[in-house]
Design a protein around this motif. Structure first.
Motif, PDB file in Angstrom:
ATOM      1  N   ARG A  18       0.843  -1.202   0.000  1.00 56.29           N
ATOM      2  CA  ARG A  18       0.000   0.000   0.000  1.00 56.29           C
ATOM      3  C   ARG A  18       0.883   1.259   0.000  1.00 56.29           C
ATOM      4  O   ARG A  18       0.618   2.208  -0.733  1.00 56.29           O
ATOM      5  CB  ARG A  18      -0.935  -0.026   1.214  1.00 56.29           C
ATOM      6  CG  ARG A  18      -1.996   1.031   1.211  1.00 56.29           C
ATOM      7  CD  ARG A  18      -3.047   0.839   2.304  1.00 56.29           C
ATOM      8  NE  ARG A  18      -2.485   0.526   3.614  1.00 56.29           N
ATOM      9  CZ  ARG A  18      -2.560  -0.679   4.210  1.00 56.29           C
ATOM     10  NH1 ARG A  18      -3.171  -1.681   3.626  1.00 56.29           N
ATOM     11  NH2 ARG A  18      -2.038  -0.878   5.398  1.00 56.29           N
ATOM     12  N   THR A  19       1.938   1.255   0.807  1.00 57.24           N
ATOM     13  CA  THR A  19       2.859   2.388   0.853  1.00 57.24           C
ATOM     14  C   THR A  19       3.491   2.632  -0.503  1.00 57.24           C
ATOM     15  O   THR A  19       3.604   3.775  -0.956  1.00 57.24           O
ATOM     16  CB  THR A  19       3.951   2.147   1.918  1.00 57.24           C
ATOM     17  OG1 THR A  19       3.332   2.020   3.190  1.00 57.24           O
ATOM     18  CG2 THR A  19       4.959   3.291   1.950  1.00 57.24           C
ATOM     19  N   LEU A  20       3.894   1.551  -1.153  1.00 58.09           N
ATOM     20  CA  LEU A  20       4.495   1.683  -2.484  1.00 58.09           C
ATOM     21  C   LEU A  20       3.532   2.321  -3.470  1.00 58.09           C
ATOM     22  O   LEU A  20       3.908   3.183  -4.257  1.00 58.09           O
ATOM     23  CB  LEU A  20       4.936   0.311  -3.004  1.00 58.09           C
ATOM     24  CG  LEU A  20       6.149  -0.295  -2.327  1.00 58.09           C
ATOM     25  CD1 LEU A  20       6.342  -1.725  -2.792  1.00 58.09           C
ATOM     26  CD2 LEU A  20       7.386   0.524  -2.619  1.00 58.09           C
ATOM     27  N   GLN A  21       2.283   1.875  -3.436  1.00 55.95           N
ATOM     28  CA  GLN A  21       1.295   2.424  -4.356  1.00 55.95           C
ATOM     29  C   GLN A  21       1.001   3.886  -4.067  1.00 55.95           C
ATOM     30  O   GLN A  21       0.844   4.694  -4.974  1.00 55.95           O
ATOM     31  CB  GLN A  21      -0.002   1.614  -4.282  1.00 55.95           C
ATOM     32  CG  GLN A  21       0.132   0.232  -4.862  1.00 55.95           C
ATOM     33  CD  GLN A  21      -1.123  -0.603  -4.656  1.00 55.95           C
ATOM     34  OE1 GLN A  21      -2.012  -0.245  -3.881  1.00 55.95           O
ATOM     35  NE2 GLN A  21      -1.192  -1.732  -5.338  1.00 55.95           N
ATOM     36  N   ARG A  74      17.079   6.281  -1.140  1.00 58.68           N
ATOM     37  CA  ARG A  74      16.178   6.559  -2.267  1.00 58.68           C
ATOM     38  C   ARG A  74      14.711   6.338  -1.929  1.00 58.68           C
ATOM     39  O   ARG A  74      13.832   6.951  -2.532  1.00 58.68           O
ATOM     40  CB  ARG A  74      16.531   5.667  -3.462  1.00 58.68           C
ATOM     41  CG  ARG A  74      17.823   6.040  -4.129  1.00 58.68           C
ATOM     42  CD  ARG A  74      18.014   5.267  -5.394  1.00 58.68           C
ATOM     43  NE  ARG A  74      18.035   3.830  -5.116  1.00 58.68           N
ATOM     44  CZ  ARG A  74      18.252   2.893  -6.011  1.00 58.68           C
ATOM     45  NH1 ARG A  74      18.451   3.220  -7.262  1.00 58.68           N
ATOM     46  NH2 ARG A  74      18.266   1.629  -5.683  1.00 58.68           N
ATOM     47  N   HIS A  75      14.442   5.432  -0.992  1.00 58.35           N
ATOM     48  CA  HIS A  75      13.065   5.047  -0.701  1.00 58.35           C
ATOM     49  C   HIS A  75      12.842   4.962   0.814  1.00 58.35           C
ATOM     50  O   HIS A  75      12.642   3.884   1.365  1.00 58.35           O
ATOM     51  CB  HIS A  75      12.745   3.687  -1.334  1.00 58.35           C
ATOM     52  CG  HIS A  75      13.056   3.619  -2.791  1.00 58.35           C
ATOM     53  ND1 HIS A  75      12.296   4.250  -3.743  1.00 58.35           N
ATOM     54  CD2 HIS A  75      14.053   3.007  -3.472  1.00 58.35           C
ATOM     55  CE1 HIS A  75      12.799   4.021  -4.937  1.00 58.35           C
ATOM     56  NE2 HIS A  75      13.872   3.269  -4.799  1.00 58.35           N
ATOM     57  N   PRO A  76      12.856   6.096   1.521  1.00 57.24           N
ATOM     58  CA  PRO A  76      12.779   6.065   2.982  1.00 57.24           C
ATOM     59  C   PRO A  76      11.507   5.426   3.535  1.00 57.24           C
ATOM     60  O   PRO A  76      11.558   4.736   4.556  1.00 57.24           O
ATOM     61  CB  PRO A  76      12.894   7.534   3.387  1.00 57.24           C
ATOM     62  CG  PRO A  76      12.628   8.320   2.156  1.00 57.24           C
ATOM     63  CD  PRO A  76      12.961   7.448   0.999  1.00 57.24           C
ATOM     64  N   ARG A  77      10.381   5.604   2.900  1.00 56.67           N
ATOM     65  CA  ARG A  77       9.143   4.987   3.411  1.00 56.67           C
ATOM     66  C   ARG A  77       9.161   3.481   3.205  1.00 56.67           C
ATOM     67  O   ARG A  77       8.672   2.732   4.035  1.00 56.67           O
ATOM     68  CB  ARG A  77       7.924   5.599   2.732  1.00 56.67           C
ATOM     69  CG  ARG A  77       7.712   7.032   3.120  1.00 56.67           C
ATOM     70  CD  ARG A  77       6.469   7.580   2.486  1.00 56.67           C
ATOM     71  NE  ARG A  77       6.386   9.011   2.710  1.00 56.67           N
ATOM     72  CZ  ARG A  77       5.606   9.801   2.039  1.00 56.67           C
ATOM     73  NH1 ARG A  77       4.829   9.333   1.090  1.00 56.67           N
ATOM     74  NH2 ARG A  77       5.582  11.081   2.294  1.00 56.67           N
ATOM     75  N   VAL A  78       9.702   3.043   2.113  1.00 56.22           N
ATOM     76  CA  VAL A  78       9.818   1.621   1.830  1.00 56.22           C
ATOM     77  C   VAL A  78      10.810   0.985   2.796  1.00 56.22           C
ATOM     78  O   VAL A  78      10.599  -0.114   3.297  1.00 56.22           O
ATOM     79  CB  VAL A  78      10.250   1.389   0.364  1.00 56.22           C
ATOM     80  CG1 VAL A  78      10.508  -0.072   0.099  1.00 56.22           C
ATOM     81  CG2 VAL A  78       9.201   1.943  -0.584  1.00 56.22           C
ATOM     82  N   GLU A  79      11.884   1.695   3.084  1.00 56.24           N
ATOM     83  CA  GLU A  79      12.920   1.196   3.982  1.00 56.24           C
ATOM     84  C   GLU A  79      12.335   0.846   5.345  1.00 56.24           C
ATOM     85  O   GLU A  79      12.638  -0.195   5.915  1.00 56.24           O
ATOM     86  CB  GLU A  79      14.036   2.250   4.108  1.00 56.24           C
ATOM     87  CG  GLU A  79      15.188   1.836   4.992  1.00 56.24           C
ATOM     88  CD  GLU A  79      15.136   2.427   6.374  1.00 56.24           C
ATOM     89  OE1 GLU A  79      15.904   1.969   7.223  1.00 56.24           O
ATOM     90  OE2 GLU A  79      14.315   3.335   6.603  1.00 56.24           O
ATOM     91  N   HIS A  80      11.474   1.690   5.867  1.00 56.62           N
ATOM     92  CA  HIS A  80      10.852   1.433   7.173  1.00 56.62           C
ATOM     93  C   HIS A  80      10.038   0.140   7.145  1.00 56.62           C
ATOM     94  O   HIS A  80      10.147  -0.690   8.038  1.00 56.62           O
ATOM     95  CB  HIS A  80       9.969   2.617   7.582  1.00 56.62           C
ATOM     96  CG  HIS A  80       9.282   2.414   8.884  1.00 56.62           C
ATOM     97  ND1 HIS A  80       9.933   2.472  10.087  1.00 56.62           N
ATOM     98  CD2 HIS A  80       7.983   2.115   9.158  1.00 56.62           C
ATOM     99  CE1 HIS A  80       9.067   2.225  11.054  1.00 56.62           C
ATOM    100  NE2 HIS A  80       7.881   2.009  10.514  1.00 56.62           N
ATOM    101  N   GLY A  81       9.242  -0.038   6.126  1.00 63.58           N
ATOM    102  CA  GLY A  81       8.443  -1.257   6.005  1.00 63.58           C
ATOM    103  C   GLY A  81       9.296  -2.503   5.861  1.00 63.58           C
ATOM    104  O   GLY A  81       8.998  -3.551   6.427  1.00 63.58           O
TER     105      GLY A  81
END
Length: 94
Positions: A18-21, A74-81
């Motif tokens: 969901r975060t990725l989308q 490059r992808h801080p929100r993805v990194e957390h998940g």
């Protein structure tokens, strides 16, 4: 078996997708690696359900943590998940 961990892991996977989308913070490399990881996690969960784990099923937690570190800038929100997924997998011994 640990159904509560499996359910938590599946919930985290859905949240990551969901975060990725929502963020659009992906590139081809990240999408490919995440698809592979997602497929491997699903296989492990299926094998856990059938109690057929072997030496090849371990290391997903470490691999997930490595992906998190690799894409942190490059992808801080993805990194957390990814870090959360890695922690769950490590706690499950996978």
């Amino acid at each position: 078996m640990q159904p509560e961990h499996d359910a938590d892991l599946k919930a985290r996977l859905k949240a990551l997708h969901r975060t990725l989308q929502e963020t659009g913070e992906t590139d081809v490399e990240l999408e490919t690696l995440l698809r592979q990881l997602d497929g491997d996690i699903e296989k492990v969960l299926d094998r856990r359900a059938e109690q057929e784990l072997d030496a090849n099923t371990y290391g997903l937690g470490s691999r997930t943590q490595e992906l998190a570190a690799r894409f942190a800038a490059r992808h801080p929100r993805v990194e957390h998940g990814l870090r959360e997924l890695g922690q769950i997998l490590s706690n499950m011994g996978i």
